[in-house]
Design a protein around this motif. Structure first.
Motif, PDB file in Angstrom:
ATOM      1  N   ALA A 196       0.925  -1.222  -0.015  1.00  0.00           N
ATOM      2  CA  ALA A 196      -0.097   0.096  -0.002  1.00  0.00           C
ATOM      3  C   ALA A 196       0.900   1.180   0.067  1.00  0.00           C
ATOM      4  CB  ALA A 196      -1.142  -0.230   1.102  1.00  0.00           C
ATOM      5  N   VAL A 197       0.746   2.068  -1.086  1.00  0.00           N
ATOM      6  CA  VAL A 197       1.609   3.369  -1.216  1.00  0.00           C
ATOM      7  C   VAL A 197       0.773   4.719  -1.261  1.00  0.00           C
ATOM      8  CG1 VAL A 197       3.358   4.099  -2.687  1.00  0.00           C
ATOM      9  CG2 VAL A 197       3.049   1.806  -2.759  1.00  0.00           C
ATOM     10  N   ASP A 198       1.175   5.549  -0.540  1.00  0.00           N
ATOM     11  CA  ASP A 198       0.718   6.830  -0.341  1.00  0.00           C
ATOM     12  C   ASP A 198       1.706   7.858  -0.805  1.00  0.00           C
ATOM     13  OD1 ASP A 198      -2.242   6.416   1.068  1.00  0.00           O
ATOM     14  OD2 ASP A 198      -0.791   4.892   1.940  1.00  0.00           O
ATOM     15  N   LEU A 199       1.273   9.014  -1.614  1.00  0.00           N
ATOM     16  CA  LEU A 199       2.248   9.864  -1.690  1.00  0.00           C
ATOM     17  C   LEU A 199       1.643  11.331  -1.139  1.00  0.00           C
ATOM     18  CD1 LEU A 199       4.498  10.865  -4.416  1.00  0.00           C
ATOM     19  CD2 LEU A 199       2.917  12.907  -3.612  1.00  0.00           C
ATOM     20  N   ALA A 200       2.204  12.166  -0.292  1.00  0.00           N
ATOM     21  CA  ALA A 200       1.809  13.227   0.129  1.00  0.00           C
ATOM     22  C   ALA A 200       2.698  14.496   0.127  1.00  0.00           C
ATOM     23  CB  ALA A 200       1.314  13.042   1.759  1.00  0.00           C
ATOM     24  N   LEU A 201       2.189  15.558   0.207  1.00  0.00           N
ATOM     25  CA  LEU A 201       2.867  16.864   0.212  1.00  0.00           C
ATOM     26  C   LEU A 201       2.691  17.912   1.272  1.00  0.00           C
ATOM     27  CD1 LEU A 201       2.544  17.782  -3.672  1.00  0.00           C
ATOM     28  CD2 LEU A 201       4.590  16.842  -2.521  1.00  0.00           C
ATOM     29  N   VAL A 202       3.548  18.503   1.716  1.00  0.00           N
ATOM     30  CA  VAL A 202       3.290  19.766   2.424  1.00  0.00           C
ATOM     31  C   VAL A 202       3.663  20.855   1.747  1.00  0.00           C
ATOM     32  CG1 VAL A 202       4.135  20.875   4.759  1.00  0.00           C
ATOM     33  CG2 VAL A 202       4.276  18.407   4.489  1.00  0.00           C
ATOM     34  N   GLN A 203       2.938  21.656   1.472  1.00  0.00           N
ATOM     35  CA  GLN A 203       2.914  22.872   0.747  1.00  0.00           C
ATOM     36  C   GLN A 203       2.681  24.127   1.361  1.00  0.00           C
ATOM     37  OE1 GLN A 203       0.044  21.192  -2.142  1.00  0.00           O
ATOM     38  NE2 GLN A 203       1.118  22.448  -3.605  1.00  0.00           N
ATOM     39  N   ALA A 204       3.297  25.183   1.201  1.00  0.00           N
ATOM     40  CA  ALA A 204       3.100  26.372   1.757  1.00  0.00           C
ATOM     41  C   ALA A 204       1.910  27.328   1.099  1.00  0.00           C
ATOM     42  CB  ALA A 204       4.514  27.271   1.883  1.00  0.00           C
ATOM     43  N   ARG A 205       0.898  27.381   1.817  1.00  0.00           N
ATOM     44  CA  ARG A 205      -0.183  28.110   0.953  1.00  0.00           C
ATOM     45  C   ARG A 205      -0.451  29.409   1.669  1.00  0.00           C
ATOM     46  NH1 ARG A 205      -6.663  25.329   1.094  1.00  0.00           N
ATOM     47  NH2 ARG A 205      -7.687  27.421   0.777  1.00  0.00           N
ATOM     48  N   ALA A 206      -0.387  30.486   0.782  1.00  0.00           N
ATOM     49  CA  ALA A 206      -0.392  31.676   1.047  1.00  0.00           C
ATOM     50  C   ALA A 206      -1.945  32.226   1.315  1.00  0.00           C
ATOM     51  CB  ALA A 206       0.377  32.601   0.142  1.00  0.00           C
ATOM     52  N   TYR A 207      -2.283  33.068   2.370  1.00  0.00           N
ATOM     53  CA  TYR A 207      -3.610  33.521   2.280  1.00  0.00           C
ATOM     54  C   TYR A 207      -3.525  34.684   1.145  1.00  0.00           C
ATOM     55  CZ  TYR A 207      -3.893  31.350   6.675  1.00  0.00           C
ATOM     56  OH  TYR A 207      -3.766  30.429   7.823  1.00  0.00           O
ATOM     57  N   ALA A 208      -4.863  34.729   0.763  1.00  0.00           N
ATOM     58  CA  ALA A 208      -5.139  35.963  -0.464  1.00  0.00           C
ATOM     59  C   ALA A 208      -4.681  37.334   0.167  1.00  0.00           C
ATOM     60  CB  ALA A 208      -6.501  35.910  -0.663  1.00  0.00           C
ATOM     61  N   GLY A 209      -3.974  37.989  -0.334  1.00  0.00           N
ATOM     62  CA  GLY A 209      -3.691  39.409  -0.217  1.00  0.00           C
ATOM     63  C   GLY A 209      -2.355  39.493   0.494  1.00  0.00           C
ATOM     64  N   ALA A 210      -1.711  38.320   1.115  1.00  0.00           N
ATOM     65  CA  ALA A 210      -0.743  38.183   2.002  1.00  0.00           C
ATOM     66  C   ALA A 210       0.544  38.531   1.088  1.00  0.00           C
ATOM     67  CB  ALA A 210      -0.452  36.831   2.730  1.00  0.00           C
ATOM     68  N   VAL A 211       1.506  39.164   1.739  1.00  0.00           N
ATOM     69  CA  VAL A 211       2.705  39.455   1.043  1.00  0.00           C
ATOM     70  C   VAL A 211       3.856  38.565   1.421  1.00  0.00           C
ATOM     71  CG1 VAL A 211       4.338  41.402   0.725  1.00  0.00           C
ATOM     72  CG2 VAL A 211       2.339  41.877   1.056  1.00  0.00           C
TER      73      VAL A 211
END
Length: 379
Positions: free
Chosen positions: A364-379
């Motif tokens: 049983a194989v699973d692939l996952a990602l951790v992504q840096a999700r920015a908030y709308a309008g954030a700099v």
């Protein structure tokens, strides 16, 4: 000045034998982490090879149809480790009427109390935590499994107040693909390009099969090999993980007789030390002598005899394992976690594929990602 505090969302809530718990995250301050503890008690006979993490099919944080975190128990626990380098608290016991518990740390910053990244409730309409589980996943509820209607759930939100500036985004951790491994060939997995990649996890588990046999190579290809962030044999990646994180130490109280396959929950480089316990009714008398062999492929075999070597005995043994790849999980970090400019800038790319080379069928194989999700309008 920033203030940090811990708040119970649930405290020792009783769980049914299976189901999905949906919990409102009714807080207003940014969440750095959510700490989940799930515990239960074994039946009167035993509960072998059934840590609680195996019974958790999914942990999610959602805002309606928007999924912010979604991992199965084994991956959530592995990510807890690879984000911090600290094994999350766990109590692994397989003997009669013993208690078990597992902790899962849902981290929304790069580290605890990260002021730049955190889950900010004001950006969402209806944050919910969902936990799907089945305490009979491995062993039937009863004498040789968990007790019925005895599970307990605690959830603690770790909140940040009075920040100088609100978080610019959060770490979004999600399972993107799962499959059953084949005896050979490549599994080509198209990955999202919406947010930068901070980490990739790949879990591959089949009982009594070496992790580096099941998966022989891992490659990430950008725009048809125009850019190749990594192309590593699984053995070299495992050794890289060992050099980066060190060896993992796991402790268990197992319940075994002779020549049983006992799961280690580590994927490679295992060593084992086992010490039989005496009987509670006769604590000063030597009861059993144990030797291990075949410490490999995520399990060990055990010869457990009485002192005179005339018969096999069954009892609790204290087991200490050392190795790498918690829950048979590969981890690959992109750049330095503390330096956003070093992460894989997926939105600037075209096509991104993970190419997973297989060497054994049935895992049983699973692939996952951790992504840096920015908030709308954030700099």
């Amino acid at each position: 000045m920033p203030k940090y505090r811990d708040v119970y969302i649930e405290d020792e809530k009783t769980l049914a034998d299976s189901g999905t718990e949906t919990i409102e995250l009714a807080v207003v301050d940014p969440i750095s982490e959510i700490d989940i503890r799930i515990k239960n008690k074994n039946g009167a006979t035993s509960n072998k090879n059934s840590p609680i993490m195996r019974c958790i099919s999914k942990i999610e944080v959602v805002d309606g149809a928007d999924v912010l975190y979604s991992l199965r128990g084994e991956l959530a626990q592995a990510l807890s480790y690879y984000q911090s380098g600290i094994v999350p608290s766990m109590q692994r016991q397989a003997g009669p009427s013993q208690n078990q518990e597992d902790h899962f740390i849902l981290r929304f910053g790069r580290w605890l109390w990260d002021r730049v990244y955190g889950l900010t409730p004001q950006h969402f309409r209806n944050l919910q935590l969902k936990i799907s589980y089945d305490f009979a996943k491995v062993n039937a509820v009863g004498a040789t499994g968990f007790l019925t209607a005895n599970g307990k759930l605690s959830v603690v939100a770790r909140l940040m107040e009075n920040l100088e500036a609100p978080p610019v985004g959060f770490m979004m951790s999600k399972n993107h693909y799962n499959f059953t491994s084949a005896a050979s060939g490549d599994e080509r997995i198209s990955l999202p390009t919406d947010f930068p990649y901070v980490m990739m996890l790949l879990r591959a588990w089949e009982t009594e099969v070496k992790l580096y046999t099941t998966i022989s190579n891992l490659k990430l290809s950008v725009d048809q090999d125009k850019e190749i962030p990594f192309d590593l044999s699984s053995w070299d990646l495992l050794k890289q993980m060992e050099n980066d994180f060190g060896l993992i130490t796991l402790e268990q109280h197992i319940y075994a007789t002779t020549e049983e396959n006992i799961q280690s929950w580590l994927g490679v480089g295992e060593s084992a030390v086992v010490t039989p316990e005496t009987l509670s009714t006769d604590p000063t008398t030597l009861y059993g002598v144990a030797n291990v062999y075949g410490v490999d492929s995520g399990h060990l075999n055990l010869v457990h005899r009485n002192p005179g070597n005339t018969a096999a005995v069954t009892n609790i043994l204290q087991l200490i394992m050392r190795g790498q790849a918690l829950n048979h999980t590969f981890a690959k970090i992109f750049g330095s976690v503390s330096e956003p400019d070093s992460w894989l800038a997926a939105p600037e790319k075209g096509d991104i594929k993970a190419i997973i080379t297989q060497g054994n069928a049935g895992a049983a194989v699973d692939l996952a990602l951790v992504q840096a999700r920015a908030y709308a309008g954030a700099v």
